[in-house]
Design an enzyme around this catalytic site. Structure first.
Site, PDB file in Angstrom:
ATOM      1  N   ASP A 113       0.854  -1.191   0.000  1.00  0.00           N
ATOM      2  CA  ASP A 113       0.000   0.000   0.000  1.00  0.00           C
ATOM      3  C   ASP A 113       0.887   1.238   0.000  1.00  0.00           C
ATOM      4  OD1 ASP A 113      -2.186   1.718   0.182  1.00  0.00           O
ATOM      5  OD2 ASP A 113      -3.180   0.543   1.728  1.00  0.00           O
ATOM      6  N   GLY A 146       4.382   1.240  -1.916  1.00  0.00           N
ATOM      7  CA  GLY A 146       4.540   1.485  -3.340  1.00  0.00           C
ATOM      8  C   GLY A 146       3.270   1.994  -3.970  1.00  0.00           C
ATOM      9  N   ASP A 147       3.288   2.097  -5.281  1.00  0.00           N
ATOM     10  CA  ASP A 147       2.178   2.637  -6.067  1.00  0.00           C
ATOM     11  C   ASP A 147       1.674   1.537  -6.988  1.00  0.00           C
ATOM     12  OD1 ASP A 147       0.475   3.926  -7.803  1.00  0.00           O
ATOM     13  OD2 ASP A 147       1.790   5.636  -8.171  1.00  0.00           O
ATOM     14  N   PHE A 148       0.452   1.059  -6.738  1.00  0.00           N
ATOM     15  CA  PHE A 148      -0.053  -0.056  -7.546  1.00  0.00           C
ATOM     16  C   PHE A 148      -0.367   0.327  -8.990  1.00  0.00           C
ATOM     17  CE2 PHE A 148      -3.963   0.627  -4.643  1.00  0.00           C
ATOM     18  CZ  PHE A 148      -4.463   1.672  -5.407  1.00  0.00           C
ATOM     19  N   HIS A 186     -13.054  -0.261  -6.549  1.00  0.00           N
ATOM     20  CA  HIS A 186     -14.197   0.660  -6.641  1.00  0.00           C
ATOM     21  C   HIS A 186     -13.800   2.128  -6.481  1.00  0.00           C
ATOM     22  CE1 HIS A 186     -15.361   1.220  -2.108  1.00  0.00           C
ATOM     23  NE2 HIS A 186     -14.054   1.147  -2.263  1.00  0.00           N
TER      24      HIS A 186
END
Length: 331
Positions: free
Chosen positions: A196, A220-222, A239
């Protein structure tokens, strides 16, 4: 029976009840009533409030089942109102969160309807999650609110899925880690990764969601990449994003997964028909606050297809949340 006009008027005053709940939570009124009934004058003195003003707010909430006026200007806490006490796990943090910056953004819902863009960005000058990363107190409240909102659903997801074929689970956007904690407790053969943004990883490190044995914490950055594993769990994350961004998250899972991997997306599906359902309200909040949306099963199938995945089945849980299981659409 109320007339049509009266019913519309009641709906229009919904904001008053919502904000009144936020106020009595911030004042700590439910805690003060935990030991029994008290007069409004006593409550006002304890909360440094105006007694008449406080009475009017509590009188509004009494018909909603939060308080009971047992004598003139004397109130007691109901069973419903008791979940707003600070010593009870429940929706108090969610009520506080949704009635602060999200509430201000929702006032500009018309902008979102006309443009399809989140009003939050217009009101606050940056996207919701970027804004939270710069406001640690509100980010902490958001994480607590998500714990409250997830009550029961994490356990429902953990027990509904068979994780025996897998060895390494990646909780994508796992935040406080409550879901991963529930899964690892049931599956001692699994190792886990909590992935996350730094604020979410910090909440998990602090134990906000429970014990996380055998877990690696990765910030991190998904939208850029995700860690490698053989099963990806993504609960109440997809969502938050429009189709393009949501497909990017799923596509990164597809790229990183080991052979025979699976993606498990846990979301509440929008049902057909016009029966009342809380998810329809949350869907409009997504529109105004994050730019995301709640989806039907068919919409999720299309989303998986755009990410190189194939919807295999929908697993029902004992709660309102469902699990959409997807596999690579090609080798």
């Amino acid at each position: 029976m109320p007339s049509a006009s009266q019913q519309i008027m009641r709906l229009g005053f919904g904001f008053a009840v919502s904000q009144a709940l936020r106020v009595i939570i911030e004042l700590g009124v439910p805690d003060l009533l935990a030991v029994g009934e008290r007069s409004v004058d006593e409550l006002a003195a304890a909360t440094q409030s105006d007694a008449d003003a406080l009475y009017r707010v509590m009188r509004l909430l009494a018909p909603e089942g939060i308080f009971r006026e047992v004598a003139p200007r004397h109130f007691e806490l109901t069973e419903i109102g008791a979940v707003l006490r600070s010593d009870q796990p429940g929706p108090r943090d969610f009520v506080s969160m949704i009635n602060s910056e999200a509430y201000l953004a929702f006032e500009q819902l018309l902008y979102s309807v006309r443009t399809g863009k989140p009003a939050f960005d217009k009101v606050f000058g940056s996207p919701r999650f970027d804004w939270l990363s710069e406001h640690p107190e509100q980010a902490a409240l958001f994480q607590r609110a998500m714990v409250a909102l997830s009550q029961g659903s994490n356990e429902a997801v953990a027990e509904a899925c068979d994780f025996r074929p897998f060895t390494r689970i990646i909780d994508v956007g796992g935040g406080h880690g409550q879901l991963l904690s529930a899964i690892l407790a049931r599956n001692p053969h699994l190792s886990g990764v909590l992935f996350d943004l730094p604020s979410g990883v910090a909440a998990a490190h602090e134990g906000a969601g429970g014990d996380l044995p055998r877990t690696e914490f990765i910030a991190g950055d998904f939208f850029e990449s995700v860690p490698s594993g053989d099963v990806y769990v993504i609960k109440k994350v997809v969502h938050d994003w429009d189709d393009g961004r949501a497909a990017a998250i799923l596509r990164n899972c597809r790229k990183a997964m080991l052979p025979n991997g699976k993606v498990l997306v846990a979301e509440t599906l929008v049902p057909p028909g016009d029966e009342p359902n809380q998810i329809k309200g949350i869907d409009v909040v997504m529109l105004a606050v994050t730019g995301g949306l709640e989806r039907t099963e068919a919409q999720y199938a299309s989303l998986f297809d755009a990410a190189g995945l194939r919807l295999e089945r929908v697993i029902q849980t004992r709660g309102p949340i469902s699990i959409l299981e997807a596999s690579p659409a090609y080798g």
